[in-house]
Design a protein around this motif. Sequence first.
Motif, PDB file in Angstrom:
ATOM      1  N   UNK A  78      56.067 -14.540 -29.945  1.00 14.26           N
ATOM      2  CA  UNK A  78      55.268 -14.544 -31.063  1.00 14.26           C
ATOM      3  C   UNK A  78      54.920 -13.049 -31.516  1.00 14.26           C
ATOM      4  N   UNK A  79      54.482 -12.775 -32.582  1.00 11.95           N
ATOM      5  CA  UNK A  79      54.156 -14.050 -33.732  1.00 11.95           C
ATOM      6  C   UNK A  79      55.278 -14.443 -34.353  1.00 11.95           C
ATOM      7  N   UNK A  80      55.295 -15.901 -34.551  1.00 10.50           N
ATOM      8  CA  UNK A  80      56.279 -16.775 -35.429  1.00 10.50           C
ATOM      9  C   UNK A  80      55.509 -18.005 -35.712  1.00 10.50           C
ATOM     10  N   UNK A  81      56.036 -18.736 -36.766  1.00 10.70           N
ATOM     11  CA  UNK A  81      55.667 -19.938 -37.242  1.00 10.70           C
ATOM     12  C   UNK A  81      56.406 -21.114 -36.916  1.00 10.70           C
ATOM     13  N   UNK A  82      55.907 -22.215 -36.487  1.00 14.50           N
ATOM     14  CA  UNK A  82      56.670 -23.322 -35.946  1.00 14.50           C
ATOM     15  C   UNK A  82      56.364 -24.503 -36.878  1.00 14.50           C
ATOM     16  N   UNK A  83      57.389 -24.927 -37.594  1.00 11.66           N
ATOM     17  CA  UNK A  83      57.043 -26.108 -38.360  1.00 11.66           C
ATOM     18  C   UNK A  83      57.471 -27.285 -37.555  1.00 11.66           C
ATOM     19  N   UNK A  84      56.653 -28.151 -37.383  1.00 12.15           N
ATOM     20  CA  UNK A  84      56.822 -29.294 -36.526  1.00 12.15           C
ATOM     21  C   UNK A  84      56.881 -30.543 -37.387  1.00 12.15           C
ATOM     22  N   UNK A  85      58.021 -30.795 -37.777  1.00  7.70           N
ATOM     23  CA  UNK A  85      58.321 -32.134 -38.500  1.00  7.70           C
ATOM     24  C   UNK A  85      58.202 -33.486 -37.987  1.00  7.70           C
ATOM     25  N   UNK A  86      57.738 -34.321 -38.342  1.00  8.92           N
ATOM     26  CA  UNK A  86      57.577 -35.649 -37.827  1.00  8.92           C
ATOM     27  C   UNK A  86      56.735 -35.443 -36.284  1.00  8.92           C
ATOM     28  N   UNK A  87      55.687 -34.410 -36.384  1.00  9.92           N
ATOM     29  CA  UNK A  87      54.726 -34.558 -35.421  1.00  9.92           C
ATOM     30  C   UNK A  87      54.072 -35.694 -34.647  1.00  9.92           C
ATOM     31  N   UNK A  88      53.974 -36.690 -35.663  1.00 11.06           N
ATOM     32  CA  UNK A  88      53.289 -37.949 -35.256  1.00 11.06           C
ATOM     33  C   UNK A  88      53.892 -38.630 -34.101  1.00 11.06           C
ATOM     34  N   UNK A  89      55.521 -38.473 -34.278  1.00 10.11           N
ATOM     35  CA  UNK A  89      56.045 -39.275 -33.111  1.00 10.11           C
ATOM     36  C   UNK A  89      55.737 -38.759 -31.800  1.00 10.11           C
ATOM     37  N   UNK A  90      55.707 -37.300 -31.731  1.00  8.85           N
ATOM     38  CA  UNK A  90      55.430 -36.660 -30.478  1.00  8.85           C
ATOM     39  C   UNK A  90      53.941 -37.002 -30.091  1.00  8.85           C
ATOM     40  N   UNK A  91      53.093 -36.899 -31.148  1.00  8.94           N
ATOM     41  CA  UNK A  91      51.677 -37.475 -30.654  1.00  8.94           C
ATOM     42  C   UNK A  91      51.398 -38.620 -29.960  1.00  8.94           C
ATOM     43  N   UNK A  92      52.338 -39.568 -30.563  1.00 10.83           N
ATOM     44  CA  UNK A  92      52.119 -40.979 -29.936  1.00 10.83           C
ATOM     45  C   UNK A  92      52.833 -41.022 -28.685  1.00 10.83           C
ATOM     46  N   UNK A  93      53.756 -40.324 -28.331  1.00 10.50           N
ATOM     47  CA  UNK A  93      54.413 -40.154 -27.123  1.00 10.50           C
ATOM     48  C   UNK A  93      54.027 -39.509 -25.938  1.00 10.50           C
ATOM     49  N   UNK A  94      53.595 -38.281 -26.331  1.00 11.29           N
ATOM     50  CA  UNK A  94      53.323 -37.198 -25.345  1.00 11.29           C
ATOM     51  C   UNK A  94      51.884 -37.489 -24.853  1.00 11.29           C
TER      52      UNK A  94
END
Length: 105
Positions: free
Chosen positions: A58-74
């Motif tokens: 860091x510093x860098x930017x992480x663009x997390x596409x389709x984050x809802x999938x991970x939110x539901x499973x993690x």
Amino acid sequence: MTVTRPERPTYVLDGRPITDREAFYTALGAALNGPGGYYGSNLDALADCLHGGFGPTPPFTLVWEEAGVARAHLTGTVRLGERRLGYFEAILVTLQAEGVAVELR
């Protein structure tokens, strides 16, 4: 005199295959270090990677596409310092605490 600051590098994390913790670290390693890349295998290892020696620091930017999938499973909770957080939230806190700007999409 104008001071120019280098832009933060941006990496894109494909969240579609993230249905468990192992898949998250596999996808993150690929996003930051290319196919087969490593960038941690648990929260402690992720924090170590963020301090250098395993790819971008860091510093860098992480663009997390389709984050809802991970939110539901993690799911499940972990202790992070004095707090108990859901695993997805613990990932975000760990990344952001070390200077990663995370954009959830």
